[in-house]
Design a protein around this motif. Structure first.
Motif, PDB file in Angstrom:
ATOM      1  N   GLU A 114     -15.192  63.251  -0.957  1.00  0.00           N
ATOM      2  CA  GLU A 114     -15.690  64.058  -2.077  1.00  0.00           C
ATOM      3  C   GLU A 114     -14.731  65.196  -2.406  1.00  0.00           C
ATOM      4  O   GLU A 114     -14.569  65.560  -3.551  1.00  0.00           O
ATOM      5  CB  GLU A 114     -17.068  64.668  -1.726  1.00  0.00           C
ATOM      6  CG  GLU A 114     -18.173  63.646  -1.526  1.00  0.00           C
ATOM      7  CD  GLU A 114     -18.765  63.150  -2.831  1.00  0.00           C
ATOM      8  OE1 GLU A 114     -18.091  63.221  -3.870  1.00  0.00           O
ATOM      9  OE2 GLU A 114     -19.913  62.668  -2.803  1.00  0.00           O
ATOM     10  N   ASP A 115     -14.119  65.784  -1.367  1.00  0.00           N
ATOM     11  CA  ASP A 115     -13.294  66.967  -1.617  1.00  0.00           C
ATOM     12  C   ASP A 115     -12.305  67.182  -0.470  1.00  0.00           C
ATOM     13  O   ASP A 115     -12.628  66.938   0.686  1.00  0.00           O
ATOM     14  CB  ASP A 115     -14.210  68.205  -1.736  1.00  0.00           C
ATOM     15  CG  ASP A 115     -13.457  69.429  -2.241  1.00  0.00           C
ATOM     16  OD1 ASP A 115     -12.442  69.262  -2.949  1.00  0.00           O
ATOM     17  OD2 ASP A 115     -13.878  70.560  -1.921  1.00  0.00           O
ATOM     18  N   ILE A 116     -11.112  67.617  -0.829  1.00  0.00           N
ATOM     19  CA  ILE A 116     -10.124  68.026   0.193  1.00  0.00           C
ATOM     20  C   ILE A 116      -9.621  69.416  -0.197  1.00  0.00           C
ATOM     21  O   ILE A 116      -8.671  69.541  -0.984  1.00  0.00           O
ATOM     22  CB  ILE A 116      -8.948  67.036   0.292  1.00  0.00           C
ATOM     23  CG1 ILE A 116      -9.466  65.621   0.589  1.00  0.00           C
ATOM     24  CG2 ILE A 116      -7.967  67.478   1.387  1.00  0.00           C
ATOM     25  CD1 ILE A 116      -8.363  64.574   0.731  1.00  0.00           C
ATOM     26  N   PRO A 117     -10.254  70.467   0.314  1.00  0.00           N
ATOM     27  CA  PRO A 117      -9.752  71.807   0.005  1.00  0.00           C
ATOM     28  C   PRO A 117      -8.370  71.982   0.612  1.00  0.00           C
ATOM     29  O   PRO A 117      -8.123  71.570   1.749  1.00  0.00           O
ATOM     30  CB  PRO A 117     -10.768  72.747   0.684  1.00  0.00           C
ATOM     31  CG  PRO A 117     -11.874  71.891   1.174  1.00  0.00           C
ATOM     32  CD  PRO A 117     -11.383  70.483   1.240  1.00  0.00           C
ATOM     33  N   THR A 118      -7.469  72.577  -0.151  1.00  0.00           N
ATOM     34  CA  THR A 118      -6.077  72.662   0.307  1.00  0.00           C
ATOM     35  C   THR A 118      -5.736  74.013   0.945  1.00  0.00           C
ATOM     36  O   THR A 118      -4.679  74.149   1.566  1.00  0.00           O
ATOM     37  CB  THR A 118      -5.112  72.422  -0.874  1.00  0.00           C
ATOM     38  OG1 THR A 118      -5.426  73.361  -1.906  1.00  0.00           O
ATOM     39  CG2 THR A 118      -5.239  71.016  -1.420  1.00  0.00           C
ATOM     40  N   ASP A 119      -6.624  75.004   0.781  1.00  0.00           N
ATOM     41  CA  ASP A 119      -6.274  76.391   1.175  1.00  0.00           C
ATOM     42  C   ASP A 119      -5.831  76.537   2.626  1.00  0.00           C
ATOM     43  O   ASP A 119      -4.823  77.191   2.901  1.00  0.00           O
ATOM     44  CB  ASP A 119      -7.430  77.366   0.940  1.00  0.00           C
ATOM     45  CG  ASP A 119      -8.534  76.823   0.067  1.00  0.00           C
ATOM     46  OD1 ASP A 119      -8.351  75.747  -0.510  1.00  0.00           O
ATOM     47  OD2 ASP A 119      -9.573  77.491  -0.016  1.00  0.00           O
ATOM     48  N   ASN A 120      -6.568  75.947   3.562  1.00  0.00           N
ATOM     49  CA  ASN A 120      -6.247  76.158   4.985  1.00  0.00           C
ATOM     50  C   ASN A 120      -4.847  75.667   5.326  1.00  0.00           C
ATOM     51  O   ASN A 120      -4.061  76.372   5.957  1.00  0.00           O
ATOM     52  CB  ASN A 120      -7.246  75.415   5.877  1.00  0.00           C
ATOM     53  CG  ASN A 120      -8.602  76.082   5.864  1.00  0.00           C
ATOM     54  OD1 ASN A 120      -8.707  77.264   5.543  1.00  0.00           O
ATOM     55  ND2 ASN A 120      -9.642  75.333   6.191  1.00  0.00           N
ATOM     56  N   ILE A 121      -4.534  74.464   4.908  1.00  0.00           N
ATOM     57  CA  ILE A 121      -3.234  73.883   5.255  1.00  0.00           C
ATOM     58  C   ILE A 121      -2.112  74.585   4.487  1.00  0.00           C
ATOM     59  O   ILE A 121      -1.064  74.894   5.050  1.00  0.00           O
ATOM     60  CB  ILE A 121      -3.255  72.359   5.014  1.00  0.00           C
ATOM     61  CG1 ILE A 121      -4.121  71.698   6.103  1.00  0.00           C
ATOM     62  CG2 ILE A 121      -1.847  71.765   5.004  1.00  0.00           C
ATOM     63  CD1 ILE A 121      -4.264  70.195   6.002  1.00  0.00           C
ATOM     64  N   LEU A 122      -2.349  74.898   3.210  1.00  0.00           N
ATOM     65  CA  LEU A 122      -1.299  75.586   2.431  1.00  0.00           C
ATOM     66  C   LEU A 122      -0.996  76.956   3.022  1.00  0.00           C
ATOM     67  O   LEU A 122       0.158  77.387   3.081  1.00  0.00           O
ATOM     68  CB  LEU A 122      -1.733  75.730   0.961  1.00  0.00           C
ATOM     69  CG  LEU A 122      -1.702  74.439   0.132  1.00  0.00           C
ATOM     70  CD1 LEU A 122      -2.147  74.724  -1.303  1.00  0.00           C
ATOM     71  CD2 LEU A 122      -0.311  73.810   0.132  1.00  0.00           C
ATOM     72  N   ARG A 123      -2.050  77.651   3.485  1.00  0.00           N
ATOM     73  CA  ARG A 123      -1.811  78.966   4.091  1.00  0.00           C
ATOM     74  C   ARG A 123      -0.915  78.830   5.321  1.00  0.00           C
ATOM     75  O   ARG A 123       0.018  79.598   5.526  1.00  0.00           O
ATOM     76  CB  ARG A 123      -3.145  79.635   4.467  1.00  0.00           C
ATOM     77  CG  ARG A 123      -2.949  81.110   4.837  1.00  0.00           C
ATOM     78  CD  ARG A 123      -4.233  81.834   5.131  1.00  0.00           C
ATOM     79  NE  ARG A 123      -4.942  81.288   6.285  1.00  0.00           N
ATOM     80  CZ  ARG A 123      -6.090  80.615   6.218  1.00  0.00           C
ATOM     81  NH1 ARG A 123      -6.675  80.410   5.059  1.00  0.00           N
ATOM     82  NH2 ARG A 123      -6.663  80.157   7.315  1.00  0.00           N
ATOM     83  N   LYS A 124      -1.151  77.806   6.116  1.00  0.00           N
ATOM     84  CA  LYS A 124      -0.327  77.587   7.317  1.00  0.00           C
ATOM     85  C   LYS A 124       1.111  77.242   6.941  1.00  0.00           C
ATOM     86  O   LYS A 124       2.057  77.677   7.592  1.00  0.00           O
ATOM     87  CB  LYS A 124      -0.928  76.463   8.176  1.00  0.00           C
ATOM     88  CG  LYS A 124      -2.131  76.911   8.952  1.00  0.00           C
ATOM     89  CD  LYS A 124      -1.693  77.871  10.056  1.00  0.00           C
ATOM     90  CE  LYS A 124      -2.881  78.466  10.782  1.00  0.00           C
ATOM     91  NZ  LYS A 124      -2.462  79.555  11.711  1.00  0.00           N
TER      92      LYS A 124
END
Ligand SMILES: Nc1ncnc2c1ncn2[C@@H]1O[C@H](COP(=O)(O)OP(=O)(O)O)[C@@H](O)[C@H]1O
Ligand SMILES: N[C@@H](CC(=O)OP(=O)(O)O)C(=O)O
Length: 224
Positions: A114-124
């Protein structure tokens, strides 16, 4: 930031030597300047073994526990791949589906993304991480339970990640003795090998039919 998605199937992470070989391929792409999202499957044969254990323990099993058990093979390879990359002085860490979080429906055993939020991985990545090693095939339901995407679902994970992150490419690796003209899994008598395994096979169908849905955008997906 140019993000590349590389998926390694069970044959390509079947043992520690193969994980090392795959990690070297990742290192080549990191050296070219890419931030890499590596999607890994379980070691070849592992998921079948786990499915067998579930069926032997509980013939009419609870599908939520089936997913808890069968998703675990990918956790092992994600951790091992991250460790191998760290040994090569590459900033890498593993991510299980719930940590991303890769949000799916509650259809255990064949959940849809349904969804793959990108914030966590992009922040890393912004903090200096070079490789995010993601356990394929698994996600998290709205109820907070682990789900799986159906057999062969790591390809689906890879294509969905490439779409979500706007990857420059999604490369799907498998270890075979050559590239057949038809899919040996579906053909009655597989045609003979026509090209070297390293050759790009642009027309090759991906193993998970549901890959085509998240992957219908314009970027390229190669089987290697
Ligand atoms: N030699 C080959 N030539 C073409 N396609 C192949 C070959 N071997 C496997 N395939 C197909 O590639 C896909 C991935 O194969 P699979 O055995 O699941 O590898 P992996 O464990 O790396 O995902 C499947 O659709 C499979 O049928
Ligand atoms: N390990 C899971 C998911 C997967 O995609 O595997 P592979 O990439 O080895 O086909 C399965 O066997 O179904």
């Amino acid at each position: 930031m140019s993000i590349l998605v590389m998926k390694f199937g069970g044959t390509s992470v079947a043992n520690l030597d193969r994980i090392q070989r795959a990690a070297k391929r990742v290192a080549i792409e990191v050296a070219k300047g890419h931030d890499v999202i590596v999607i890994v499957s379980a070691m070849a044969g592992e998921t079948n073994k786990l499915v067998g254990w579930v069926q032997e323990t509980s013939p009419f099993y609870d599908a939520r526990e089936y997913d808890a058990v069968t998703s675990s093979g990918e956790n092992v390879t994600a951790g091992l791949m991250a460790l191998r990359l760290q040994e090569m002085d590459i900033a890498a860490r593993s991510w299980q589906g719930w940590q991303v979080p890769l949000v799916t429906t509650s259809a255990h055993g064949s959940a849809r993304i349904e969804d793959i939020p990108t914030d966590n991985i992009l922040r890393k990545f912004r903090e200096g991480m070079k490789v995010a090693v993601v356990a394929g095939f698994q996600g998290l339901s709205p109820e907070g339970r682990i789900t799986t995407l159906g057999r062969g679902g790591s390809d689906t994970t890879a294509v969905a990640f490439a779409a979500a992150f706007g990857a420059v490419r999604c490369d799907i690796y498998t270890d075979v003795d050559g590239v057949y003209t038809t899919d040996p899994a579906s053909a009655r008598r597989p045609a003979s090998s026509t090209a070297s395994p390293s050759r790009r096979c642009w027309s090759s169908p991906l193993s998970a039919p549901r890959c085509s849905r998240p992957g219908r955008s314009s970027w390229r997906c190669a089987t290697r």
